[in-house]
Design a protein around this motif. Structure first.
Motif, PDB file in Angstrom:
ATOM      1  N   VAL A  83       4.586  -0.686   3.072  1.00  0.00           N
ATOM      2  CA  VAL A  83       4.105   0.664   2.785  1.00  0.00           C
ATOM      3  C   VAL A  83       5.169   1.357   1.948  1.00  0.00           C
ATOM      4  O   VAL A  83       6.301   1.550   2.404  1.00  0.00           O
ATOM      5  CB  VAL A  83       3.829   1.449   4.076  1.00  0.00           C
ATOM      6  CG1 VAL A  83       3.232   2.821   3.739  1.00  0.00           C
ATOM      7  CG2 VAL A  83       2.892   0.674   4.984  1.00  0.00           C
ATOM      8  N   SER A  84       4.802   1.710   0.740  1.00  0.00           N
ATOM      9  CA  SER A  84       5.764   2.330  -0.173  1.00  0.00           C
ATOM     10  C   SER A  84       5.600   3.844  -0.172  1.00  0.00           C
ATOM     11  O   SER A  84       4.496   4.368  -0.092  1.00  0.00           O
ATOM     12  CB  SER A  84       5.571   1.795  -1.586  1.00  0.00           C
ATOM     13  OG  SER A  84       4.305   2.167  -2.088  1.00  0.00           O
ATOM     14  N   SER A  85       6.741   4.510  -0.295  1.00  0.00           N
ATOM     15  CA  SER A  85       6.716   5.986  -0.289  1.00  0.00           C
ATOM     16  C   SER A  85       6.821   6.527  -1.702  1.00  0.00           C
ATOM     17  O   SER A  85       7.008   5.803  -2.656  1.00  0.00           O
ATOM     18  CB  SER A  85       7.852   6.512   0.567  1.00  0.00           C
ATOM     19  OG  SER A  85       9.079   6.016   0.103  1.00  0.00           O
ATOM     20  N   PRO A 117       5.795   4.457   6.011  1.00  0.00           N
ATOM     21  CA  PRO A 117       6.832   3.468   5.645  1.00  0.00           C
ATOM     22  C   PRO A 117       7.329   2.681   6.861  1.00  0.00           C
ATOM     23  O   PRO A 117       7.633   1.495   6.728  1.00  0.00           O
ATOM     24  CB  PRO A 117       7.936   4.342   5.054  1.00  0.00           C
ATOM     25  CG  PRO A 117       7.216   5.527   4.501  1.00  0.00           C
ATOM     26  CD  PRO A 117       6.096   5.792   5.466  1.00  0.00           C
ATOM     27  N   GLU A 118       7.384   3.310   8.018  1.00  0.00           N
ATOM     28  CA  GLU A 118       7.862   2.616   9.217  1.00  0.00           C
ATOM     29  C   GLU A 118       6.878   1.570   9.741  1.00  0.00           C
ATOM     30  O   GLU A 118       7.200   0.830  10.670  1.00  0.00           O
ATOM     31  CB  GLU A 118       8.200   3.616  10.328  1.00  0.00           C
ATOM     32  CG  GLU A 118       7.106   4.605  10.643  1.00  0.00           C
ATOM     33  CD  GLU A 118       7.285   5.925   9.912  1.00  0.00           C
ATOM     34  OE1 GLU A 118       7.666   5.911   8.717  1.00  0.00           O
ATOM     35  OE2 GLU A 118       7.035   6.983  10.552  1.00  0.00           O
ATOM     36  N   ASP A 119       5.696   1.487   9.157  1.00  0.00           N
ATOM     37  CA  ASP A 119       4.746   0.428   9.510  1.00  0.00           C
ATOM     38  C   ASP A 119       5.049  -0.866   8.743  1.00  0.00           C
ATOM     39  O   ASP A 119       4.424  -1.906   9.016  1.00  0.00           O
ATOM     40  CB  ASP A 119       3.312   0.857   9.208  1.00  0.00           C
ATOM     41  CG  ASP A 119       2.858   2.020  10.062  1.00  0.00           C
ATOM     42  OD1 ASP A 119       2.191   2.930   9.529  1.00  0.00           O
ATOM     43  OD2 ASP A 119       3.174   2.022  11.281  1.00  0.00           O
ATOM     44  N   THR A 120       5.972  -0.809   7.809  1.00  0.00           N
ATOM     45  CA  THR A 120       6.336  -1.996   7.032  1.00  0.00           C
ATOM     46  C   THR A 120       6.916  -3.060   7.944  1.00  0.00           C
ATOM     47  O   THR A 120       7.866  -2.814   8.689  1.00  0.00           O
ATOM     48  CB  THR A 120       7.347  -1.638   5.942  1.00  0.00           C
ATOM     49  OG1 THR A 120       6.726  -0.743   5.010  1.00  0.00           O
ATOM     50  CG2 THR A 120       7.835  -2.878   5.223  1.00  0.00           C
ATOM     51  N   ALA A 121       6.311  -4.250   7.909  1.00  0.00           N
ATOM     52  CA  ALA A 121       6.739  -5.345   8.782  1.00  0.00           C
ATOM     53  C   ALA A 121       5.870  -6.566   8.487  1.00  0.00           C
ATOM     54  O   ALA A 121       4.871  -6.469   7.769  1.00  0.00           O
ATOM     55  CB  ALA A 121       6.591  -4.958  10.253  1.00  0.00           C
ATOM     56  N   VAL A 137       0.847  -1.189   0.000  1.00  0.00           N
ATOM     57  CA  VAL A 137       0.000   0.000   0.000  1.00  0.00           C
ATOM     58  C   VAL A 137       0.880   1.235   0.000  1.00  0.00           C
ATOM     59  O   VAL A 137       2.021   1.200   0.474  1.00  0.00           O
ATOM     60  CB  VAL A 137      -0.938  -0.013   1.229  1.00  0.00           C
ATOM     61  CG1 VAL A 137      -0.149   0.065   2.528  1.00  0.00           C
ATOM     62  CG2 VAL A 137      -1.995   1.067   1.146  1.00  0.00           C
ATOM     63  N   GLN A 138       0.375   2.301  -0.547  1.00  0.00           N
ATOM     64  CA  GLN A 138       1.133   3.551  -0.572  1.00  0.00           C
ATOM     65  C   GLN A 138       1.003   4.293   0.752  1.00  0.00           C
ATOM     66  O   GLN A 138       0.060   4.075   1.517  1.00  0.00           O
ATOM     67  CB  GLN A 138       0.657   4.428  -1.718  1.00  0.00           C
ATOM     68  CG  GLN A 138       1.005   3.869  -3.089  1.00  0.00           C
ATOM     69  CD  GLN A 138       0.676   4.843  -4.212  1.00  0.00           C
ATOM     70  OE1 GLN A 138      -0.213   5.681  -4.089  1.00  0.00           O
ATOM     71  NE2 GLN A 138       1.398   4.717  -5.318  1.00  0.00           N
ATOM     72  N   VAL A 139       1.929   5.189   0.987  1.00  0.00           N
ATOM     73  CA  VAL A 139       1.884   6.029   2.180  1.00  0.00           C
ATOM     74  C   VAL A 139       0.535   6.728   2.264  1.00  0.00           C
ATOM     75  O   VAL A 139       0.036   7.248   1.266  1.00  0.00           O
ATOM     76  CB  VAL A 139       3.030   7.058   2.161  1.00  0.00           C
ATOM     77  CG1 VAL A 139       2.838   8.099   3.253  1.00  0.00           C
ATOM     78  CG2 VAL A 139       4.372   6.380   2.323  1.00  0.00           C
TER      79      VAL A 139
END
Length: 126
Positions: A124-126, A88-92, A12-14
């Motif tokens: 999460v992509s920026s 992006p920091e939610d990527t995990a 998902v995007q930012v």
């Protein structure tokens, strides 16, 4: 014994949103405190959110408070994590976990949970 299966992850995007689900087997779902944890590459597993047995209380990590909402439907043996305004920091990899005896004092401690799902990737992509 509780078996947990997560779903709903993806790319998902930012600023976007995702809804994770955690389906539990067995008739003991409602007796378990449920939690969401996440682990990014090279980092330790961290607490995201937790919810008590009948959903009367919920707990959040400061990093997700106001953006994520945890809920459960005991009739469907399912827990949810609604994630909004993703960063992006939610990527995990996100894991759901269960414990029938955990207390409020240790609800954020991943080592206190007995049962775990296999995880679902959120990117999460920026």
């Amino acid at each position: 014994q509780v078996q947990l299966v997560e779903s709903g992850g993806g790319l998902v995007q930012v600023g976007g949103s995702l809804r994770l689900s955690c389906a539990a087997s067995g008739r003991t779902f409602s007796t378990n405190v449920m939690g969401w944890f996440r682990q990014a590459p090279g980092k330790e597993r961290e607490f995201v959110a937790a919810i008590t047995r009948i959903g009367g209380s919920s707990y959040y990590a400061d990093s997700v408070k106001g953006r994520f909402t945890i809920s459960r439907d005991n009739a469907k043996n399912t827990m949810y994590l609604e994630m909004n305004n993703l960063k992006p920091e939610d990527t995990a990899v996100y894991y759901c976990a269960a414990n029938p005896t955990i207390t409020e004092a240790t609800i954020r401690v991943h080592t206190r949970y007995n049962y775990w799902g296999q995880g679902t990737q959120v990117t999460v992509s920026s």
